[in-house]
Structure formats: structure tokens, C-alpha cells
Design a protein around this motif. Sequence first.
Motif: not given
Length: 288
Positions: A175, A179, A183, A269-270, A273-274, A276-277
Motif C-alpha cells: 500500500d 499510495l 497521489k 487515494r484517501k 492513506a487511511t 497506510v496510517k
Amino acid sequence: MLYPELYAQLEKARWNMASDIPWDAFDASLLSDEQAQTIKMNAITEWSALPATEMFLRDNRDDSDFSAFMSVWFYEEQKHALVLMEYLRRFRPELVPSEAELHAVRFEFDPAPPLETLMLHFCGEVRLTQWYRCASEWHTEPVISAIYRHLSQDEARHGGCYLKYMKQAIARHGDAARLAFAKIGLLMASSGRSGKPLHPTNLHVNAGLFPNDTVQSRLPDPDWLEGWLTSQIRFDAPWEARVVGGILRNLSNLFDEPLETVQQLSRYRKVLATRVKETDAELPATVV
């Protein structure tokens, strides 16, 4: 390693500047001064593969496979500059770029994350494929039209090579790679809406040289690109849609995710991002 496979593929498709360009078909009546000037600017722009290669080799020291592939990419990109200069040498010798004009676009790029840079150049190849196809149709002089067809086909093949390295990166980094690609893909696919489509040659790449830190800013005519696209080859909305469609289709296949619009890519993408976080939060803290 991908380099041996990609070398063989590109070797089979390689065109010969002496025998595959129809030099004898030149028609001077179909080449205007305006068109000849654009060929000079394009030749200098293609020369910027030199600093781009230096950047790739510097920032990918831990990836000998990709760095080896640069030997083929660099050769073919510099050949693009050379064939455009050869055209001018034969038919408009007063416009052949000087060594100083070529050297002006060789400057150091700031270090950047390798995955984002890989995606940036993949999108650049997709865009150049269409720019050069459009340029080939705009030119009526048969020799330069044929040259731009060869260049367009080369850029399409280069995009396919970058895509294979992107697949490899996803296999290795999951991921985090997705990402990075999403991006940059979102940025590049959305840029046409502003009227100034992004390409590696018109991005700021050295903060210490700002504002003279884009390839285009260092050309004899820094405003050339915008005029070439808008009032000369007329790279309009249908052409831009081909670029955006190419980026979205390839990312959709790469991610195995339906991405038919820029909005869908933005939402995906969002999600990435979640994810990966959350993954980073689950990693154990480093013990000092």
C-alpha cells in the motif's frame, strides 16, 4: 530482474536514424519558420534526459536493476534530441541548438522519493506519447511528421517499462507504493483542468535555483511549451482526455480497482492513506 527482459523488448522495437527516417522525402515548402523553431525547443527539452538520468541513478543507488534499465532509457531519450537536431542540421542548420543551449538544461534536481518520481515519469511518458502524436498530425512536412511518430511510439514503450517497475514496487512495498502512485497520478491527471498540464520538464525541481529551476525555464524561449500546446499543435480537451484516460486505465489495472474518473482516484487515494496510517500505527515502537 526486469532489465534483461526490457532490454530485449526495446531492442526489437528500436528504429534506425539512418535507414528508418525518410530523409529523402523532405519538402521545404511544408516547413514554416514557426515549425522549425518548435523543433529546436523540443530538441533542447529532450536533452534534459541527461539530468533526469543523473537524478534516477543518484536516488536509486539501492536498485541496480532499475539503474541498469536507465542505460536503455537514457540512450533512447538522447536519441530523440539527436534526431531532431539532425533534422535541423540537414534542413535548417541555423537553428541547430548550440552546446551552451543544451548544457543550460543540465542542472541538479533535488532528491525526491523514488516511488513518487517513478510515477511522475510514468505519467510524463503517457503525456508525451499524446503530445508527440498530436505534433505528428500538426506537421505536414513528411520527414518531421515521421520523426514525431517514432518518438511517440518510443514514449509509449517507455511508459510500459515504467509500469512494470511500478508493479514490482507494489509487490515489494504494498500500500505504500499504491499510495505514492495514486497521489502523483491524481496530481498529473488533474493538472489539465488548470490549463497547464504537468510534465517533468515544467515542474520545479531545485529550490535553490527557483524560479529558474524547471527545464522549460532554461530554454531560449521559456514560454515555448504553452504556446506550442495551445496555439500550434492545439492539444485540446479531447487530446487531454486521452492522457487522463491512459493514467486512469493503467492505475485501475495496477491496483485492480475500478478507476474511471479522477474523482474515483481521489477517493481511492484517501482509502489508501487511511490504510497506510493504520498499518504504521500498528508497527512496534523502535527501542532506543
